[in-house]
Each structure stands twice: as structure tokens, then as C-alpha cells.
Design a protein around this motif. Structure first.
Motif, mmCIF file in Angstrom:
data_model
loop_
_atom_site.group_PDB
_atom_site.id
_atom_site.type_symbol
_atom_site.label_atom_id
_atom_site.label_comp_id
_atom_site.label_asym_id
_atom_site.label_seq_id
_atom_site.Cartn_x
_atom_site.Cartn_y
_atom_site.Cartn_z
ATOM 1 N N ALA A 236 49.702 -11.445 -18.583
ATOM 2 C CA ALA A 236 49.032 -12.576 -17.955
ATOM 3 C C ALA A 236 50.058 -13.639 -17.595
ATOM 4 O O ALA A 236 51.081 -13.797 -18.259
ATOM 5 C CB ALA A 236 47.988 -13.157 -18.909
ATOM 6 N N GLN A 237 49.784 -14.364 -16.544
ATOM 7 C CA GLN A 237 50.690 -15.416 -16.089
ATOM 8 C C GLN A 237 50.123 -16.772 -16.473
ATOM 9 O O GLN A 237 48.923 -16.924 -16.684
ATOM 10 C CB GLN A 237 50.880 -15.330 -14.576
ATOM 11 C CG GLN A 237 51.776 -16.420 -14.016
ATOM 12 C CD GLN A 237 52.434 -15.992 -12.730
ATOM 13 O OE1 GLN A 237 52.609 -14.814 -12.491
ATOM 14 N NE2 GLN A 237 52.802 -16.952 -11.903
ATOM 15 N N VAL A 238 51.005 -17.760 -16.579
ATOM 16 C CA VAL A 238 50.534 -19.113 -16.864
ATOM 17 C C VAL A 238 49.609 -19.573 -15.749
ATOM 18 O O VAL A 238 49.681 -19.101 -14.616
ATOM 19 C CB VAL A 238 51.721 -20.080 -17.014
ATOM 20 C CG1 VAL A 238 52.584 -19.708 -18.207
ATOM 21 C CG2 VAL A 238 52.563 -20.110 -15.741
ATOM 22 N N ASP A 239 48.710 -20.515 -16.077
ATOM 23 C CA ASP A 239 47.702 -20.933 -15.100
ATOM 24 C C ASP A 239 47.928 -22.334 -14.561
ATOM 25 O O ASP A 239 47.093 -22.854 -13.820
ATOM 26 C CB ASP A 239 46.302 -20.825 -15.707
ATOM 27 C CG ASP A 239 46.145 -21.689 -16.957
ATOM 28 O OD1 ASP A 239 47.122 -22.341 -17.361
ATOM 29 O OD2 ASP A 239 45.030 -21.695 -17.519
ATOM 30 N N VAL A 240 49.039 -22.977 -14.947
ATOM 31 C CA VAL A 240 49.308 -24.328 -14.475
ATOM 32 C C VAL A 240 50.711 -24.405 -13.901
ATOM 33 O O VAL A 240 51.668 -23.916 -14.502
ATOM 34 C CB VAL A 240 49.163 -25.360 -15.612
ATOM 35 C CG1 VAL A 240 49.585 -26.750 -15.128
ATOM 36 C CG2 VAL A 240 47.732 -25.409 -16.114
ATOM 37 N N TRP A 241 50.826 -24.991 -12.711
ATOM 38 C CA TRP A 241 52.130 -25.324 -12.145
ATOM 39 C C TRP A 241 52.202 -26.831 -12.020
ATOM 40 O O TRP A 241 51.229 -27.475 -11.608
ATOM 41 C CB TRP A 241 52.301 -24.707 -10.757
ATOM 42 C CG TRP A 241 53.522 -25.232 -10.044
ATOM 43 C CD1 TRP A 241 54.813 -24.850 -10.224
ATOM 44 C CD2 TRP A 241 53.552 -26.274 -9.059
ATOM 45 N NE1 TRP A 241 55.649 -25.577 -9.408
ATOM 46 C CE2 TRP A 241 54.907 -26.460 -8.695
ATOM 47 C CE3 TRP A 241 52.577 -27.078 -8.465
ATOM 48 C CZ2 TRP A 241 55.299 -27.404 -7.746
ATOM 49 C CZ3 TRP A 241 52.965 -28.025 -7.527
ATOM 50 C CH2 TRP A 241 54.318 -28.169 -7.171
ATOM 51 N N GLN A 242 53.316 -27.396 -12.428
ATOM 52 C CA GLN A 242 53.431 -28.837 -12.328
ATOM 53 C C GLN A 242 54.849 -29.250 -11.974
ATOM 54 O O GLN A 242 55.816 -28.555 -12.280
ATOM 55 C CB GLN A 242 53.004 -29.521 -13.623
ATOM 56 C CG GLN A 242 53.829 -29.139 -14.835
ATOM 57 C CD GLN A 242 53.300 -29.778 -16.103
ATOM 58 O OE1 GLN A 242 52.159 -30.234 -16.146
ATOM 59 N NE2 GLN A 242 54.119 -29.825 -17.139
ATOM 60 N N ALA B 299 49.567 -23.188 -4.735
ATOM 61 C CA ALA B 299 49.266 -24.598 -4.507
ATOM 62 C C ALA B 299 49.492 -24.963 -3.047
ATOM 63 O O ALA B 299 48.693 -25.684 -2.424
ATOM 64 C CB ALA B 299 50.137 -25.466 -5.416
ATOM 65 N N GLU B 300 50.585 -24.462 -2.476
ATOM 66 C CA GLU B 300 50.881 -24.724 -1.073
ATOM 67 C C GLU B 300 49.804 -24.132 -0.167
ATOM 68 O O GLU B 300 49.338 -24.786 0.777
ATOM 69 C CB GLU B 300 52.243 -24.127 -0.713
ATOM 70 C CG GLU B 300 52.620 -24.279 0.743
ATOM 71 C CD GLU B 300 53.880 -23.514 1.109
ATOM 72 O OE1 GLU B 300 54.251 -23.521 2.297
ATOM 73 O OE2 GLU B 300 54.496 -22.902 0.217
ATOM 74 N N TYR B 301 49.379 -22.896 -0.432
ATOM 75 C CA TYR B 301 48.355 -22.262 0.397
ATOM 76 C C TYR B 301 47.050 -23.070 0.360
ATOM 77 O O TYR B 301 46.376 -23.231 1.384
ATOM 78 C CB TYR B 301 48.078 -20.842 -0.084
ATOM 79 C CG TYR B 301 49.255 -19.903 0.001
ATOM 80 C CD1 TYR B 301 50.305 -20.132 0.881
ATOM 81 C CD2 TYR B 301 49.320 -18.772 -0.811
ATOM 82 C CE1 TYR B 301 51.384 -19.268 0.956
ATOM 83 C CE2 TYR B 301 50.402 -17.896 -0.745
ATOM 84 C CZ TYR B 301 51.426 -18.154 0.134
ATOM 85 O OH TYR B 301 52.490 -17.301 0.189
ATOM 86 N N GLU C 6 52.998 -7.763 -9.709
ATOM 87 C CA GLU C 6 53.837 -8.128 -10.843
ATOM 88 C C GLU C 6 53.976 -9.643 -10.898
ATOM 89 O O GLU C 6 53.942 -10.309 -9.865
ATOM 90 C CB GLU C 6 55.235 -7.504 -10.712
ATOM 91 C CG GLU C 6 55.239 -6.000 -10.751
ATOM 92 C CD GLU C 6 56.640 -5.434 -10.566
ATOM 93 O OE1 GLU C 6 57.550 -6.237 -10.241
ATOM 94 O OE2 GLU C 6 56.833 -4.222 -10.735
ATOM 95 N N PRO C 7 54.142 -10.207 -12.107
ATOM 96 C CA PRO C 7 54.335 -11.661 -12.198
ATOM 97 C C PRO C 7 55.595 -12.090 -11.464
ATOM 98 O O PRO C 7 56.625 -11.426 -11.526
ATOM 99 C CB PRO C 7 54.471 -11.890 -13.713
ATOM 100 C CG PRO C 7 53.809 -10.717 -14.346
ATOM 101 C CD PRO C 7 54.068 -9.564 -13.427
ATOM 102 N N ARG C 8 55.513 -13.215 -10.754
ATOM 103 C CA ARG C 8 56.665 -13.786 -10.054
ATOM 104 C C ARG C 8 56.738 -15.268 -10.372
ATOM 105 O O ARG C 8 55.720 -15.938 -10.511
ATOM 106 C CB ARG C 8 56.534 -13.585 -8.544
ATOM 107 C CG ARG C 8 56.565 -12.127 -8.112
ATOM 108 C CD ARG C 8 56.471 -12.019 -6.587
ATOM 109 N NE ARG C 8 56.520 -10.650 -6.147
ATOM 110 C CZ ARG C 8 55.460 -9.851 -6.034
ATOM 111 N NH1 ARG C 8 54.274 -10.313 -6.342
ATOM 112 N NH2 ARG C 8 55.584 -8.602 -5.621
ATOM 113 N N GLY C 9 57.958 -15.768 -10.442
ATOM 114 C CA GLY C 9 58.151 -17.125 -10.898
ATOM 115 C C GLY C 9 57.558 -18.192 -10.010
ATOM 116 O O GLY C 9 57.143 -19.249 -10.485
ATOM 117 N N ASP C 10 57.492 -17.965 -8.682
ATOM 118 C CA ASP C 10 57.053 -19.019 -7.777
ATOM 119 C C ASP C 10 55.620 -18.832 -7.300
ATOM 120 O O ASP C 10 55.183 -19.514 -6.369
ATOM 121 C CB ASP C 10 57.977 -19.083 -6.566
ATOM 122 C CG ASP C 10 57.905 -17.824 -5.698
ATOM 123 O OD1 ASP C 10 57.413 -16.788 -6.193
ATOM 124 O OD2 ASP C 10 58.354 -17.875 -4.539
#
Length: 238
Positions: free
Chosen positions: A46-52, A13-15, A3-7
Motif C-alpha cells: 500500500a502507498q501513503v495517502d497524503v502528499w504535502q 494532486a496536479e491532475y 507499482e508504487p512510484r514516488g511522485d
């Protein structure tokens, strides 16, 4: 990810950075991998593909990562099976078919069986079927897949047997923890009254180490007063 999760993208990115830093391609001389991320969304939107992280008051300084997001619910089950049958996609994709568009249809399961029977390794066939059933449960089409795979002579999947064993072990561990917590709270109520402080109850219910709960139980039945218990539980203040 089921399921989509916010973090999720932040964690991905951390991994990626940890993999690059901790497991370089070689160390003498140091050569690091280039690491990119792919997120497979098993169900849902679908989840967003960019974290910033670009604070507006930091003159453009920040961090960001872009990943590829593959949402299986958007993939076509029939087209995937045709590609596997033709050899243009690997059989290792068979377990995921139950999550795809059309994956819950009886005709899909019939074709899945036909394609999967081309696998000569009995263990792999068992793993494909076992995992397909696990994912069918996520996609709310387990009954269709159970009926469709009836009579299919495969060995029990080593993968799913291991998952079942882990699930049973976790269930037993949770049951033991719940019993330890209940006994500890009961001992505290008998010693110091039924209305225990909320932070004390919270500390007991949040403790997941059986050895610590055993130690706390001993403290609960031997302490002279409640503040001694609170101190032993690491709770500060009155």
C-alpha cells in the motif's frame, strides 16, 4: 498503478487541480467540480495517502492533498466474486479478481468462470477474460488463469487486441529508432574516429524523433569537422 512510484500523489494532486480548472461543470456562470482522488494500486504494498509540501520555515504555508488508496492485493477474491454473483457489486470488477488475495488459485478461476458466464454480452465477456489475463500476468499467476480459461468460448477481446496492436506498433517504432541511431553512430565513427565524445553519443541515444535522426545522419556524412556536427546537434562547447 502497477507499482508504487514516488511522485504518484504529487501527479494526482496536479491532475485534480487541472481537471477542476480546465473542465468546469459549466461555464456561464462558472461552476467548478469538487475533485477528490482515488489511487488503485494493482500490485505491491500500500502507498501513503497524503502528499504535502509544507516547508518548515514558511510559517505553515504550503500545499497538501489526501487521497483514498485501494490496494487490490488486500482485497479478497472469493468475497468479491460472491458479491458480484449476488449482484451487490458490478461485473465490471471481474477483470481485477486475478490481482486480489487468492486470485491465483485454481478454485478462484473456476468460480470466476461461473460468475462471468452470467454476462450475456459476448464482447463484455471477452473483455473481462482478456483483462483478467493481463492482470494475472502482473500478479504472476498467468499460467493458472490460462489453464482455467481453456475451452471457454469467447470472442477475442477488442480491448486486448487493441493493446496488442499498440504494443506491436511501439515495438516496430523502437526497432526503427534503434536502427537509425546505430547507423548514425556508425557514420560518425567512420568519419571522425571510433572514440566519439560521450555527450555526442548521449545526444544520439536520447533522440526519439526519426526525422531528426535522418537530418543528423545527413549532417554526419557531409560535415567538414566534428564541431560542425556538434553544433548541428545542439551541443555547446568543445
Amino acid at each position: 498503478m502497477s507499482e508504487p512510484r514516488g511522485d504518484t500523489l504529487e501527479r494526482l494532486a496536479e491532475y485534480g487541480l487541472r481537471l477542476r480548472r480546465e473542465l468546469p461543470y459549466q461555464t456561464n456562470p462558472l461552476v467548478k467540480y469538487d475533485v477528490v482522488g482515488v489511487l488503485v494500486s494493482l500490485t505491491g504494498r500500500a502507498q501513503v495517502d497524503v502528499w504535502q509540501m509544507l516547508p518548515p520555515d514558511c510559517e505553515g504555508l504550503g500545499q497538501w492533498t489526501k487521497v483514498r488508496v485501494a490496494t487490490l492485493a488486500k482485497e479478497d477474491a472469493a468475497r468479491t466474486l460472491a458479491a458480484v454473483a449476488a449482484g451487490t457489486l458490478p461485473r465490471a470488477l471481474l477483470p481485477w479478481v486475478s490481482l486480489m488475495a487468492g486470485g491465483g488459485e485454481s478454485a478462484t478461476v473456476v468460480e470466476w468462470r461461473r460468475v462471468a458466464e452470467g454476462e450475456t454480452d459476448a464482447r463484455k465477456r471477452a473483455d473481462y477474460a482478456g483483462l483478467a489475463l493481463v492482470f494475472a500476468n502482473l500478479a504472476d499467476c498467468l499460467d493458472v488463469w490460462k489453464r482455467g480459461l481453456e475451452g471457454w468460448n469467447v470472442e477475442r477481446s477488442i480491448v486486448t487486441l487493441e493493446w496488442e496492436a499498440r504494443g506491436e506498433a511501439r515495438g516496430e517504432a523502437r526497432g526503427k529508432l534503434n536502427t537509425l541511431r546505430a547507423n548514425l553512430l556508425r557514420a560518425l565513427q567512420l568519419r571522425f574516429g571510433a572514440e566519439l565524445p560521450a555527450d555526442l553519443v548521449q545526444a544520439v541515444e536520447g533522440q526519439a524523433d526519426p526525422a531528426t535522426l535522418d537530418h543528423w545522419f545527413d549532417l554526419a556524412v557531409t560535415a567538414a569537422h566534428l564541431e560542425q556536427v556538434r553544433s548541428g546537434f545542439g551541443i555547446n562547447g568543445a
